[in-house]
Design an enzyme around this catalytic site. Structure first.
Site, PDB file in Angstrom:
ATOM      1  N   ARG A 178     -15.336   0.111 -84.812  1.00 45.48           N
ATOM      2  CA  ARG A 178     -14.340  -0.108 -84.021  1.00 45.48           C
ATOM      3  C   ARG A 178     -13.073  -0.759 -84.785  1.00 45.48           C
ATOM      4  O   ARG A 178     -12.444  -1.617 -84.348  1.00 45.48           O
ATOM      5  CB  ARG A 178     -14.881  -1.502 -83.066  1.00 45.48           C
ATOM      6  CG  ARG A 178     -15.964  -1.119 -82.238  1.00 45.48           C
ATOM      7  CD  ARG A 178     -15.568  -0.585 -81.095  1.00 45.48           C
ATOM      8  NE  ARG A 178     -16.688  -0.468 -80.092  1.00 45.48           N
ATOM      9  CZ  ARG A 178     -17.087  -1.347 -79.081  1.00 45.48           C
ATOM     10  NH1 ARG A 178     -16.511  -2.165 -79.218  1.00 45.48           N
ATOM     11  NH2 ARG A 178     -18.011  -0.618 -78.567  1.00 45.48           N
ATOM     12  N   ARG A 180      -9.158  -3.747 -80.006  1.00 45.60           N
ATOM     13  CA  ARG A 180      -8.264  -4.547 -79.211  1.00 45.60           C
ATOM     14  C   ARG A 180      -7.860  -5.511 -80.200  1.00 45.60           C
ATOM     15  O   ARG A 180      -6.883  -6.255 -80.040  1.00 45.60           O
ATOM     16  CB  ARG A 180      -9.220  -5.240 -78.135  1.00 45.60           C
ATOM     17  CG  ARG A 180      -9.234  -4.478 -76.877  1.00 45.60           C
ATOM     18  CD  ARG A 180     -10.119  -4.899 -76.018  1.00 45.60           C
ATOM     19  NE  ARG A 180     -11.673  -4.914 -76.700  1.00 45.60           N
ATOM     20  CZ  ARG A 180     -12.703  -5.222 -76.015  1.00 45.60           C
ATOM     21  NH1 ARG A 180     -12.670  -5.676 -74.626  1.00 45.60           N
ATOM     22  NH2 ARG A 180     -13.923  -5.184 -76.552  1.00 45.60           N
ATOM     23  N   ASP A 213     -16.255   7.116 -76.683  1.00 42.37           N
ATOM     24  CA  ASP A 213     -17.265   6.117 -76.555  1.00 42.37           C
ATOM     25  C   ASP A 213     -18.631   6.791 -76.527  1.00 42.37           C
ATOM     26  O   ASP A 213     -18.603   8.030 -75.839  1.00 42.37           O
ATOM     27  CB  ASP A 213     -16.939   5.344 -75.199  1.00 42.37           C
ATOM     28  CG  ASP A 213     -17.778   4.017 -75.337  1.00 42.37           C
ATOM     29  OD1 ASP A 213     -17.517   2.953 -76.011  1.00 42.37           O
ATOM     30  OD2 ASP A 213     -18.908   4.043 -74.573  1.00 42.37           O
ATOM     31  N   TYR A 273     -28.507   2.466 -71.258  1.00 42.02           N
ATOM     32  CA  TYR A 273     -27.443   2.303 -70.376  1.00 42.02           C
ATOM     33  C   TYR A 273     -27.539   2.992 -68.967  1.00 42.02           C
ATOM     34  O   TYR A 273     -27.168   2.645 -68.006  1.00 42.02           O
ATOM     35  CB  TYR A 273     -26.112   2.394 -71.182  1.00 42.02           C
ATOM     36  CG  TYR A 273     -25.516   1.625 -72.075  1.00 42.02           C
ATOM     37  CD1 TYR A 273     -24.751   0.637 -71.844  1.00 42.02           C
ATOM     38  CD2 TYR A 273     -25.871   1.765 -73.379  1.00 42.02           C
ATOM     39  CE1 TYR A 273     -24.648  -0.441 -72.713  1.00 42.02           C
ATOM     40  CE2 TYR A 273     -25.463   0.839 -74.494  1.00 42.02           C
ATOM     41  CZ  TYR A 273     -24.639  -0.357 -73.996  1.00 42.02           C
ATOM     42  OH  TYR A 273     -24.464  -1.247 -74.865  1.00 42.02           O
TER      43      TYR A 273
HETATM   44  O1  CP3 Z   1     -13.067   2.908 -84.015  1.00 39.96           O
HETATM   45  C1  CP3 Z   1     -14.287   3.095 -83.426  1.00 39.96           C
HETATM   46  O2  CP3 Z   1     -15.258   2.569 -84.041  1.00 39.96           O
HETATM   47  C2  CP3 Z   1     -14.301   4.453 -82.635  1.00 39.96           C
HETATM   48  C3  CP3 Z   1     -14.537   4.374 -81.119  1.00 39.96           C
HETATM   49  C4  CP3 Z   1     -15.841   3.628 -80.709  1.00 39.96           C
HETATM   50  C5  CP3 Z   1     -15.702   2.817 -79.515  1.00 39.96           C
HETATM   51  N1  CP3 Z   1     -16.884   2.774 -79.059  1.00 39.96           N
HETATM   52  C6  CP3 Z   1     -14.602   2.369 -78.778  1.00 39.96           C
HETATM   53  C7  CP3 Z   1     -14.363   1.385 -77.590  1.00 39.96           C
HETATM   54  C8  CP3 Z   1     -17.148   3.748 -81.053  1.00 39.96           C
HETATM   55  C9  CP3 Z   1     -17.749   4.350 -82.137  1.00 39.96           C
HETATM   56  C10 CP3 Z   1     -17.802   3.054 -79.826  1.00 39.96           C
HETATM   57  C11 CP3 Z   1     -19.405   3.279 -79.754  1.00 39.96           C
HETATM   58  C12 CP3 Z   1     -19.829   2.347 -78.712  1.00 39.96           C
HETATM   59  N2  CP3 Z   1     -19.662   2.223 -77.510  1.00 39.96           N
HETATM   60  C13 CP3 Z   1     -21.494   1.724 -79.194  1.00 39.96           C
HETATM   61  C14 CP3 Z   1     -22.165   1.938 -80.311  1.00 39.96           C
HETATM   62  C15 CP3 Z   1     -21.690   0.958 -81.372  1.00 39.96           C
HETATM   63  C16 CP3 Z   1     -21.808  -0.611 -80.877  1.00 39.96           C
HETATM   64  O3  CP3 Z   1     -20.773  -1.232 -80.620  1.00 39.96           O
HETATM   65  O4  CP3 Z   1     -23.032  -0.795 -80.994  1.00 39.96           O
HETATM   66  C17 CP3 Z   1     -21.657   1.183 -77.949  1.00 39.96           C
HETATM   67  C18 CP3 Z   1     -22.991   0.447 -77.463  1.00 39.96           C
HETATM   68  C19 CP3 Z   1     -20.606   1.380 -76.851  1.00 39.96           C
HETATM   69  C20 CP3 Z   1     -20.567   1.120 -75.410  1.00 39.96           C
HETATM   70  C21 CP3 Z   1     -19.497   0.361 -75.147  1.00 39.96           C
HETATM   71  N3  CP3 Z   1     -17.974   0.705 -75.143  1.00 39.96           N
HETATM   72  C22 CP3 Z   1     -19.488  -1.200 -74.681  1.00 39.96           C
HETATM   73  C23 CP3 Z   1     -20.912  -1.944 -74.732  1.00 39.96           C
HETATM   74  C24 CP3 Z   1     -18.248  -1.418 -74.515  1.00 39.96           C
HETATM   75  C25 CP3 Z   1     -17.423  -2.593 -73.695  1.00 39.96           C
HETATM   76  C26 CP3 Z   1     -17.747  -3.718 -74.864  1.00 39.96           C
HETATM   77  C27 CP3 Z   1     -16.484  -4.103 -75.571  1.00 39.96           C
HETATM   78  O5  CP3 Z   1     -16.065  -4.041 -76.706  1.00 39.96           O
HETATM   79  O6  CP3 Z   1     -15.559  -4.279 -74.650  1.00 39.96           O
HETATM   80  C28 CP3 Z   1     -17.371  -0.243 -74.900  1.00 39.96           C
HETATM   81  C29 CP3 Z   1     -16.118  -0.393 -74.877  1.00 39.96           C
HETATM   82  C30 CP3 Z   1     -15.124   0.083 -75.849  1.00 39.96           C
HETATM   83  N4  CP3 Z   1     -15.657   1.227 -76.787  1.00 39.96           N
HETATM   84  C31 CP3 Z   1     -14.000  -0.425 -76.587  1.00 39.96           C
HETATM   85  C32 CP3 Z   1     -13.544   0.446 -77.731  1.00 39.96           C
HETATM   86  C33 CP3 Z   1     -12.463   0.286 -78.533  1.00 39.96           C
HETATM   87  C34 CP3 Z   1     -13.240  -1.518 -75.949  1.00 39.96           C
HETATM   88  C35 CP3 Z   1     -12.607  -1.388 -74.764  1.00 39.96           C
HETATM   89  C36 CP3 Z   1     -11.171  -1.687 -74.467  1.00 39.96           C
HETATM   90  O7  CP3 Z   1     -10.407  -1.107 -75.107  1.00 39.96           O
HETATM   91  O8  CP3 Z   1     -11.071  -2.598 -73.665  1.00 39.96           O
END
Ligand code: CP3
Length: 341
Positions: free
Chosen positions: A24, A28, A74, A151
């Site tokens: 990540r 944010r 994502d 999911y």
């Molecule tokens: O920088 C990176 O790592 C690359 C991008 C990336 C994102 N999600 C961007 C993201 C990667 C590799 C993921 C993987 C992801 N997404 C996983 C596996 C890794 C982990 O965290 O366990 C999972 C389970 C998801 C599903 C997901 N996406 C959830 C549950 C959420 C909401 C929780 C949150 O943090 O808001 C997301 C949203 C998400 N994916 C964001 C980002 C930057 C935040 C969204 C935003 O900008 O508002």
């Protein structure tokens, strides 16, 4: 052969300073990410806008000089490409339409159609291959079938993956059909990422820890083995990182059993334990707890501890899970200074 530090570590080289990136890292906690996301409109629009997705992928590389860039996307784009409705509710996380029985699986779109939805992601990768510094490794990724299925069955994130466990235990055939469909889609998606320029791919099984005993073998290990075997057949030179998060003892032997080149370790196990039991199989990635980037009292000590623990074998420095939105961007500089001496 290439000299990129991440690729050297993945080939098993022990480097004097481990290469580093963060899960990540585009997110944010960075003001420039929040600005670009606002420009895109929302999170999903950002994922599907190749120019802006490439821009946010590059932001942490410019700011910190990480050794790897992970494409911005994502894991839930695959369910969307298979036909589910997907949205992200601000402050609440993802919402999807659900698959809860055999009819739901039968209603999914065929795997051959996923590229229609996912082609902007491949364009993001193509842009990044021309924009990244020559020393930076480009990583693609997908969610592992169990995590993605959790999911798709629940329609949202769940603390214990209860709905997916229930389907697995009450209608094994429907659950297996869902797992098979995701497995096939994941192979096609990751393969297309590699063709578009990903130099490494990572399989995120964020909820592997809730699979116990034979379930772990059947639904974490076996799908990873099938996906990696087919990727290796098509792209023998592309390394694969597997992240069976919170696998605990089941991290042991995971690389051998699946063919992964590297196993990523979360921070529920100590780096000393992982060095002794997991790193003997090859490269490991991890595993600083993300909270040290929020409350930095022990940041330098714990960073040096991780580096020291893994110094006897191939290691890629990372966090044990994603950096959180409340992390202080300056603490990332402090972490990197502690790694790089
Ligand atoms: O920088 C990176 O790592 C690359 C991008 C990336 C994102 N999600 C961007 C993201 C990667 C590799 C993921 C993987 C992801 N997404 C996983 C596996 C890794 C982990 O965290 O366990 C999972 C389970 C998801 C599903 C997901 N996406 C959830 C549950 C959420 C909401 C929780 C949150 O943090 O808001 C997301 C949203 C998400 N994916 C964001 C980002 C930057 C935040 C969204 C935003 O900008 O508002």
């Amino acid at each position: 052969m290439t000299d990129k530090a991440i690729l050297r570590a993945l080939r098993g080289e022990v480097l004097p300073t481990p290469p580093a990136w963060m899960m990540r890292q585009a997110g944010r906690y960075l003001p420039e990410y929040r600005a670009t996301r606002a420009q895109a409109g929302d999170f999903l629009s950002l994922c599907y806008n190749p120019d802006l997705a490439a821009e946010v992928t590059l932001q942490p590389i410019r700011r910190y000089g990480f050794d790897a860039a992970i494409m911005f996307a994502d894991i839930l784009l695959v369910p969307q490409a298979l036909g589910l409705d997907l949205s992200f509710v601000a402050g609440e996380g993802p919402r999807l339409s659900t698959v809860t029985d055999a009819a739901g699986v039968a209603n999914l779109r065929p795997v051959s159609d996923i590229h229609e939805t996912l082609s902007p992601i491949y364009e993001t990768l193509r842009i990044l291959t021309t924009e990244l510094p020559s020393e930076t490794t480009l990583i693609g990724f997908a969610g592992a079938p169990w995590t993605v299925a959790s999911y798709m069955v629940a329609g949202r994130g769940t603390p214990d993956q209860g709905p997916a466990h229930k389907l697995k235990n009450t209608d094994r055939a429907a659950f297996q059909a869902l797992m098979d469909r995701i497995t096939e889609a994941t192979i096609e998606y990751m393969s297309a990422q590699i063709v578009a320029g990903a130099e490494v791919v990572k399989l995120f099984d964020s909820w592997a820890g809730s699979l116990k005993g034979a379930d772990f073998d059947d639904f974490a290990l076996e799908p990873a083995r099938v996906i990696i075997a087919e990727l290796k057949r098509r792209h023998p030179d592309t390394p694969v990182i597997a992240f069976p998060r919170e696998a605990g003892d089941r991290y042991i032997g995971f690389a051998e059993a699946t063919g992964a080149d590297c196993v990523a370790i979360d921070n529920s196990v100590s780096p000393e334990w992982a060095a002794e039991h997991v790193q003997k199989s090859g490269c490991v990635q991890g595993n600083l707890a993300p909270h040290h980037l929020v409350n930095p009292a022990e940041l330098e000590n714990e960073t040096r501890r991780v580096v020291q623990a893994f110094s006897g074998g191939p290691h890629i420095f990372n966090l044990g899970h994603g950096i959180t939105p409340d992390a202080d961007p300056d603490n990332v500089h402090r972490m990197l200074a502690a790694i790089r001496g």
